[in-house]
Motif scaffolding. Structure first.
Motif, PDB file in Angstrom:
ATOM      1  N   VAL A 235       0.859  -1.176   0.000  1.00  0.00           N
ATOM      2  CA  VAL A 235       0.000   0.000   0.000  1.00  0.00           C
ATOM      3  C   VAL A 235       0.897   1.229   0.000  1.00  0.00           C
ATOM      4  N   ILE A 236       0.568   2.192  -0.850  1.00  0.00           N
ATOM      5  CA  ILE A 236       1.333   3.438  -0.950  1.00  0.00           C
ATOM      6  C   ILE A 236       0.399   4.572  -0.552  1.00  0.00           C
ATOM      7  N   VAL A 237       0.732   5.235   0.532  1.00  0.00           N
ATOM      8  CA  VAL A 237      -0.146   6.256   1.091  1.00  0.00           C
ATOM      9  C   VAL A 237       0.570   7.596   1.108  1.00  0.00           C
ATOM     10  N   ALA A 238      -0.133   8.626   0.686  1.00  0.00           N
ATOM     11  CA  ALA A 238       0.396   9.994   0.707  1.00  0.00           C
ATOM     12  C   ALA A 238      -0.065  10.680   1.980  1.00  0.00           C
ATOM     13  N   VAL A 267       4.523   8.572   1.379  1.00  0.00           N
ATOM     14  CA  VAL A 267       5.038   9.637   0.531  1.00  0.00           C
ATOM     15  C   VAL A 267       4.469  10.960   1.025  1.00  0.00           C
ATOM     16  N   ASP A 268       5.289  11.998   1.100  1.00  0.00           N
ATOM     17  CA  ASP A 268       4.754  13.315   1.460  1.00  0.00           C
ATOM     18  C   ASP A 268       4.963  14.290   0.323  1.00  0.00           C
ATOM     19  N   LEU A 278      -2.067  10.619  -7.026  1.00  0.00           N
ATOM     20  CA  LEU A 278      -3.253   9.804  -6.778  1.00  0.00           C
ATOM     21  C   LEU A 278      -3.986   9.521  -8.084  1.00  0.00           C
ATOM     22  N   ARG A 279      -4.137  10.526  -8.909  1.00  0.00           N
ATOM     23  CA  ARG A 279      -4.817  10.339 -10.192  1.00  0.00           C
ATOM     24  C   ARG A 279      -4.091   9.342 -11.083  1.00  0.00           C
ATOM     25  N   VAL A 283      -0.010   6.587  -5.911  1.00  0.00           N
ATOM     26  CA  VAL A 283      -0.360   6.374  -4.505  1.00  0.00           C
ATOM     27  C   VAL A 283      -1.799   5.876  -4.450  1.00  0.00           C
ATOM     28  N   ASP A 284      -2.116   5.161  -3.375  1.00  0.00           N
ATOM     29  CA  ASP A 284      -3.453   4.588  -3.225  1.00  0.00           C
ATOM     30  C   ASP A 284      -4.430   5.555  -2.582  1.00  0.00           C
TER      31      ASP A 284
END
Length: 446
Positions: A235-238, A267-268, A278-279, A283-284
């Motif tokens: 999972v990749i979360v911003a 990720v920040d 995201l688009r 990132v998820d």
């Protein structure tokens, strides 16, 4: 140069990996020409989707202009690579099992993204060339994985040599793949300039759908792993400022305690950069303060809890040592650290002062980085509007303090943003569940 940090967190024995990258450039795209197994089997996936759509190998073969044996062989090849069947074989033909159904959903979405990318590329050009449904479907049916990975690498890195280094191949190979892709789509995708390779408007339109297509296949591999007796997931979360300091770490820790085989990448960056990622399915989800206005129509927001902002100062600030409770008008006479424009915190900042018909205070510093704001408050008489959950440790140690002044309209919503048309991976769904479970416990520290 602004730097973001992407941290891969896992409960595996190996040490967590730490990678730095330029702001807004994080990508989940393949990092070699080998790509993922399912990306390499793109041709076979087209045959599989055709069988699912037609409910018949014979009809699928006619639709694809292939022999029945070629269609059946493509599916068997994928099954051999995966190590488990996708269909039940019977006198009625090929019947998808649970794994086949799962892969069918992702493969169908991936091919639809490729066709959509073709249409969007033509929509971005004044050309009268064929950008219709049949041409789009034909593009999705014949484009090669190496053409897609080369396209993404050059688009992200802006250089053939850098792309070749990432994909571990030669620069002529990259160039050949790009030339073939441009010939296939019939549109110029790149401009060569002295400063590197730049994307045309048509290429920009194509890039997002292509990246989303490959992301669908990468997620499919995670979803299929249990059918092969493996456990894996990514999972990749911003993370926006508030979430990265308190909410998100707790949710990740709980997630990895329950599912130690998962890998979480955080990720920040700025909101605008993270929405772009995201688009493109880099990132998820984005976790942090939600936008009240101007939410992009393709982004879905889910509120988790209401955050209350307070005026914060160093513990021995004059406004706290005068022996009486200050008014907001008196506090406005000090210097302030204001949130960045066009952020939810900035909206709250302005509403708080406008509610009491006060002009905005003098601000020489604009910042949304929690460490920067905390440092500025600790070393000066400046004030800031912060969430107490962002400064939990500083409040406990007495370095900073909440100024006891009543504020109106000092709330903002904290939550999660996802793609409206996206389909989260099981790992991302698990993290979202942890965030939802944690939300009711979010309280101001005492």
């Amino acid at each position: 140069m602004a730097i973001d940090t992407a941290i891969s967190l896992t409960n595996a024995p190996a040490a967590p990996r730490l990678a730095c990258h330029e702001r807004g450039t994080w990508s989940r795209a393949p990092q070699s020409t080998e790509a993922t197994l399912l990306c390499r089997k793109l041709r076979g996936l087209r045959a599989m989707v055709a069988v699912l759509e037609c409910d018949s190998v014979a009809r699928a073969a006619r639709m694809l202009h292939l022999s029945q044996s070629a269609v059946a062989r493509s599916i068997s090849d994928i099954e051999a690579e995966l190590g488990f069947p996708l269909f039940h074989r019977s006198g009625r033909g090929l019947i998808p099992n649970a794994a086949g159904q799962r892969l069918g959903v992702r493969a169908t979405r991936a091919l639809a993204e490729l066709a959509n990318g073709y249409r969007e590329a033509f929509a971005a050009t004044a050309s009268q060339a064929d950008g219709g449904a049949r041409a789009a479907s034909r593009f999705a049916a014949v484009v090669a994985p190496q053409q897609l990975t080369s396209f993404i690498a050059v688009a992200e890195l802006g250089s053939g040599p850098l792309a070749a280094n990432r994909l571990q191949c030669s620069q002529p190979t990259i160039q050949r793949n790009l030339d073939q892709l441009e010939d296939l789509i019939g549109i110029k995708l790149f401009r060569r300039t002295p400063r590197g390779t730049r994307l045309t408007d048509e290429a920009v339109a194509l890039l997002g759908p292509v990246k989303r297509a490959l992301a669908e296949l990468a997620i499919a591999e995670d979803e299929l792993a249990p059918f092969g007796g493996r456990q894996q997931g990514t999972v990749i979360v911003a993370a926006l400022p508030l979430s990265s300091g308190f909410l998100l770490p707790k949710a990740i820790d709980s997630l990895l305690h329950k599912s130690p085989y998962l890998t979480v990448t955080v990720v920040d960056g700025t909101y605008e950069a993270l929405v772009r990622q995201l688009r493109q399915a880099d990132v998820d989800m984005i976790v942090g303060a939600l936008r009240a206005n101007d939410v992009p129509p393709d982004i879905r927001q889910e509120a988790l809890f209401e955050d209350h902002l307070s005026v914060v100062a160093r513990a021995d600030h004059p406004c706290l040592t005068s022996g009486r409770t200050p008014t907001l008008a008196e506090l406005a006479e000090y210097g302030w650290v204001s949130p960045l424009p066009c952020t939810p915190a900035r909206g709250v900042f302005e509403r708080v002062f406008h509610a009491e018909e006060l002009a905005l205070p003098r601000t020489q510093v604009h910042a949304s980085s929690s460490p920067v704001v905390r440092g500025l408050l600790s070393s000066s008489d400046r004030l800031a509007l912060l969430s107490p959950v962002q400064i939990t440790s500083e409040l406990r140690t007495g370095e900073l303090a909440v100024v006891p002044v009543s504020l109106q309209h000092a709330r903002r919503s904290i939550g999660v943003a996802t793609r409206r048309d996206g389909l989260l991976s099981p790992a991302a769904e698990q993290l979202l569940d942890e965030l939802r479970a944690l939300a009711p416990t979010m309280q101001h520290p005492t």
